[in-house]
Scaffold this motif. Sequence first.
Motif, PDB file in Angstrom:
ATOM      1  N   SER A  40       0.843  -1.205   0.000  1.00 22.27           N
ATOM      2  CA  SER A  40       0.000   0.000   0.000  1.00 22.27           C
ATOM      3  C   SER A  40       0.876   1.252   0.000  1.00 22.27           C
ATOM      4  O   SER A  40       2.011   1.246   0.489  1.00 22.27           O
ATOM      5  CB  SER A  40      -0.925   0.014   1.216  1.00 22.27           C
ATOM      6  N   PHE A  41       0.312   2.328  -0.533  1.00 19.87           N
ATOM      7  CA  PHE A  41       1.049   3.587  -0.563  1.00 19.87           C
ATOM      8  C   PHE A  41       1.270   4.133   0.838  1.00 19.87           C
ATOM      9  O   PHE A  41       2.303   4.753   1.097  1.00 19.87           O
ATOM     10  CB  PHE A  41       0.359   4.595  -1.488  1.00 19.87           C
ATOM     11  N   ALA A  42       0.363   3.871   1.764  1.00 15.09           N
ATOM     12  CA  ALA A  42       0.569   4.288   3.152  1.00 15.09           C
ATOM     13  C   ALA A  42       1.784   3.562   3.737  1.00 15.09           C
ATOM     14  O   ALA A  42       2.604   4.176   4.423  1.00 15.09           O
ATOM     15  CB  ALA A  42      -0.674   4.018   3.988  1.00 15.09           C
ATOM     16  N   GLU A  43       1.918   2.271   3.464  1.00 13.44           N
ATOM     17  CA  GLU A  43       3.077   1.508   3.970  1.00 13.44           C
ATOM     18  C   GLU A  43       4.359   1.986   3.293  1.00 13.44           C
ATOM     19  O   GLU A  43       5.401   2.121   3.944  1.00 13.44           O
ATOM     20  CB  GLU A  43       2.881   0.008   3.757  1.00 13.44           C
ATOM     21  N   LEU A  44       4.302   2.270   2.009  1.00 13.26           N
ATOM     22  CA  LEU A  44       5.483   2.795   1.320  1.00 13.26           C
ATOM     23  C   LEU A  44       5.909   4.126   1.931  1.00 13.26           C
ATOM     24  O   LEU A  44       7.105   4.396   2.069  1.00 13.26           O
ATOM     25  CB  LEU A  44       5.217   2.947  -0.177  1.00 13.26           C
ATOM     26  N   TRP A  45       4.939   4.953   2.307  1.00  9.21           N
ATOM     27  CA  TRP A  45       5.276   6.230   2.943  1.00  9.21           C
ATOM     28  C   TRP A  45       5.981   5.983   4.276  1.00  9.21           C
ATOM     29  O   TRP A  45       6.971   6.635   4.598  1.00  9.21           O
ATOM     30  CB  TRP A  45       4.039   7.096   3.148  1.00  9.21           C
ATOM     31  N   ARG A  46       5.506   5.028   5.051  1.00 11.18           N
ATOM     32  CA  ARG A  46       6.143   4.726   6.339  1.00 11.18           C
ATOM     33  C   ARG A  46       7.584   4.237   6.137  1.00 11.18           C
ATOM     34  O   ARG A  46       8.427   4.443   6.998  1.00 11.18           O
ATOM     35  CB  ARG A  46       5.335   3.687   7.107  1.00 11.18           C
ATOM     36  N   GLN A  47       7.854   3.610   5.005  1.00  8.40           N
ATOM     37  CA  GLN A  47       9.185   3.065   4.740  1.00  8.40           C
ATOM     38  C   GLN A  47      10.137   4.078   4.101  1.00  8.40           C
ATOM     39  O   GLN A  47      11.352   3.852   4.075  1.00  8.40           O
ATOM     40  CB  GLN A  47       9.080   1.851   3.802  1.00  8.40           C
ATOM     41  N   LEU A  48       9.604   5.190   3.577  1.00 11.31           N
ATOM     42  CA  LEU A  48      10.438   6.151   2.857  1.00 11.31           C
ATOM     43  C   LEU A  48      11.430   6.814   3.805  1.00 11.31           C
ATOM     44  O   LEU A  48      11.064   7.240   4.897  1.00 11.31           O
ATOM     45  CB  LEU A  48       9.572   7.223   2.190  1.00 11.31           C
ATOM     46  N   GLN A  49      12.676   6.890   3.370  1.00 10.72           N
ATOM     47  CA  GLN A  49      13.684   7.605   4.144  1.00 10.72           C
ATOM     48  C   GLN A  49      13.356   9.096   4.083  1.00 10.72           C
ATOM     49  O   GLN A  49      12.798   9.567   3.104  1.00 10.72           O
ATOM     50  CB  GLN A  49      15.078   7.355   3.549  1.00 10.72           C
ATOM     51  N   PRO A  50      13.718   9.838   5.117  1.00  9.53           N
ATOM     52  CA  PRO A  50      13.403  11.272   5.093  1.00  9.53           C
ATOM     53  C   PRO A  50      13.935  11.938   3.832  1.00  9.53           C
ATOM     54  O   PRO A  50      15.050  11.672   3.405  1.00  9.53           O
ATOM     55  CB  PRO A  50      14.112  11.818   6.330  1.00  9.53           C
ATOM     56  N   GLY A  51      13.091  12.735   3.245  1.00  7.72           N
ATOM     57  CA  GLY A  51      13.464  13.470   2.036  1.00  7.72           C
ATOM     58  C   GLY A  51      13.291  14.951   2.302  1.00  7.72           C
ATOM     59  O   GLY A  51      13.304  15.384   3.451  1.00  7.72           O
ATOM     60  N   PRO A  52      13.099  15.727   1.261  1.00  8.27           N
ATOM     61  CA  PRO A  52      12.908  17.168   1.464  1.00  8.27           C
ATOM     62  C   PRO A  52      11.678  17.440   2.319  1.00  8.27           C
ATOM     63  O   PRO A  52      10.695  16.712   2.261  1.00  8.27           O
ATOM     64  CB  PRO A  52      12.695  17.721   0.048  1.00  8.27           C
ATOM     65  N   GLN A  53      11.772  18.456   3.127  1.00  7.59           N
ATOM     66  CA  GLN A  53      10.667  18.865   3.982  1.00  7.59           C
ATOM     67  C   GLN A  53       9.516  19.385   3.130  1.00  7.59           C
ATOM     68  O   GLN A  53       9.723  20.095   2.155  1.00  7.59           O
ATOM     69  CB  GLN A  53      11.146  19.972   4.918  1.00  7.59           C
ATOM     70  N   LEU A  54       8.295  19.007   3.497  1.00  6.04           N
ATOM     71  CA  LEU A  54       7.100  19.498   2.820  1.00  6.04           C
ATOM     72  C   LEU A  54       6.395  20.478   3.737  1.00  6.04           C
ATOM     73  O   LEU A  54       6.229  20.207   4.923  1.00  6.04           O
ATOM     74  CB  LEU A  54       6.146  18.346   2.499  1.00  6.04           C
ATOM     75  N   SER A  55       5.978  21.601   3.184  1.00  7.98           N
ATOM     76  CA  SER A  55       5.208  22.591   3.943  1.00  7.98           C
ATOM     77  C   SER A  55       3.829  22.703   3.319  1.00  7.98           C
ATOM     78  O   SER A  55       3.701  22.879   2.107  1.00  7.98           O
ATOM     79  CB  SER A  55       5.889  23.961   3.882  1.00  7.98           C
ATOM     80  N   SER A  56       2.811  22.621   4.144  1.00  9.48           N
ATOM     81  CA  SER A  56       1.436  22.719   3.664  1.00  9.48           C
ATOM     82  C   SER A  56       1.157  24.117   3.129  1.00  9.48           C
ATOM     83  O   SER A  56       1.612  25.115   3.690  1.00  9.48           O
ATOM     84  CB  SER A  56       0.486  22.385   4.814  1.00  9.48           C
ATOM     85  N   VAL A  57       0.401  24.180   2.039  1.00  5.42           N
ATOM     86  CA  VAL A  57       0.038  25.448   1.401  1.00  5.42           C
ATOM     87  C   VAL A  57      -1.471  25.580   1.462  1.00  5.42           C
ATOM     88  O   VAL A  57      -2.199  24.647   1.127  1.00  5.42           O
ATOM     89  CB  VAL A  57       0.512  25.471  -0.074  1.00  5.42           C
ATOM     90  N   ARG A  58      -1.949  26.729   1.892  1.00  3.40           N
ATOM     91  CA  ARG A  58      -3.392  26.966   1.986  1.00  3.40           C
ATOM     92  C   ARG A  58      -4.000  27.030   0.587  1.00  3.40           C
ATOM     93  O   ARG A  58      -3.467  27.674  -0.315  1.00  3.40           O
ATOM     94  CB  ARG A  58      -3.646  28.281   2.711  1.00  3.40           C
ATOM     95  N   TYR A  59      -5.111  26.327   0.426  1.00  2.00           N
ATOM     96  CA  TYR A  59      -5.839  26.357  -0.848  1.00  2.00           C
ATOM     97  C   TYR A  59      -7.321  26.415  -0.539  1.00  2.00           C
ATOM     98  O   TYR A  59      -7.750  25.719   0.368  1.00  2.00           O
ATOM     99  CB  TYR A  59      -5.524  25.097  -1.685  1.00  2.00           C
TER     100      TYR A  59
END
Length: 187
Positions: free
Chosen positions: A140-159
Amino acid sequence: MPTHYVYLGLGSNVEREIHIDMALSMLEEHIDPLRRSPIYESASIDPRQSPFYNLVVGGSTDLSLAELNAWIKDIELLHGRTSSTQRFIPLDIDILLFDDLAGLHEGIELPRAEILDRAFVLYPLQQLAPHLKHPGLGISFAELWRQLQPGPQLSSVRYPFGVSSFALTVQAGRFPLPGDPCQLAAI
């Protein structure tokens, strides 16, 4: 006509709000309903480039893979994307998933490889489809996210862009109290 389910990654580092807004409107022409993740700002992989706004959209389309690819390339061109090597990218649209295809189809490698190692692709994708499994890996993509090594920081953008947190709160049916931080989920 057969209906296909697709996920697309969108990014922009030039006049980001304008290009993302216009792209979302244009994509509704052939993707219905158009579901979208929240929008995130991330540093570019190339340090000479400006930060990007990124998001993932998904929905059904009657277009074939070849038709979808040609259509999104036309949208990119309309926004000024003339080369895959240009430094300033008004709009980049990538086909991440097309149904459950895996491998090379119509000259497109599916699923897109960046899903596995780019936080700005995988995080919004797993928000839209946490239980959906990667067609090649069966995870699952949720499990893949849990396994991903830290990458660039993401900042939420208001929309939607340019709307104050007060207006967003009122649209959500809640009136803020003085000092309320207005923590809203994506609309």
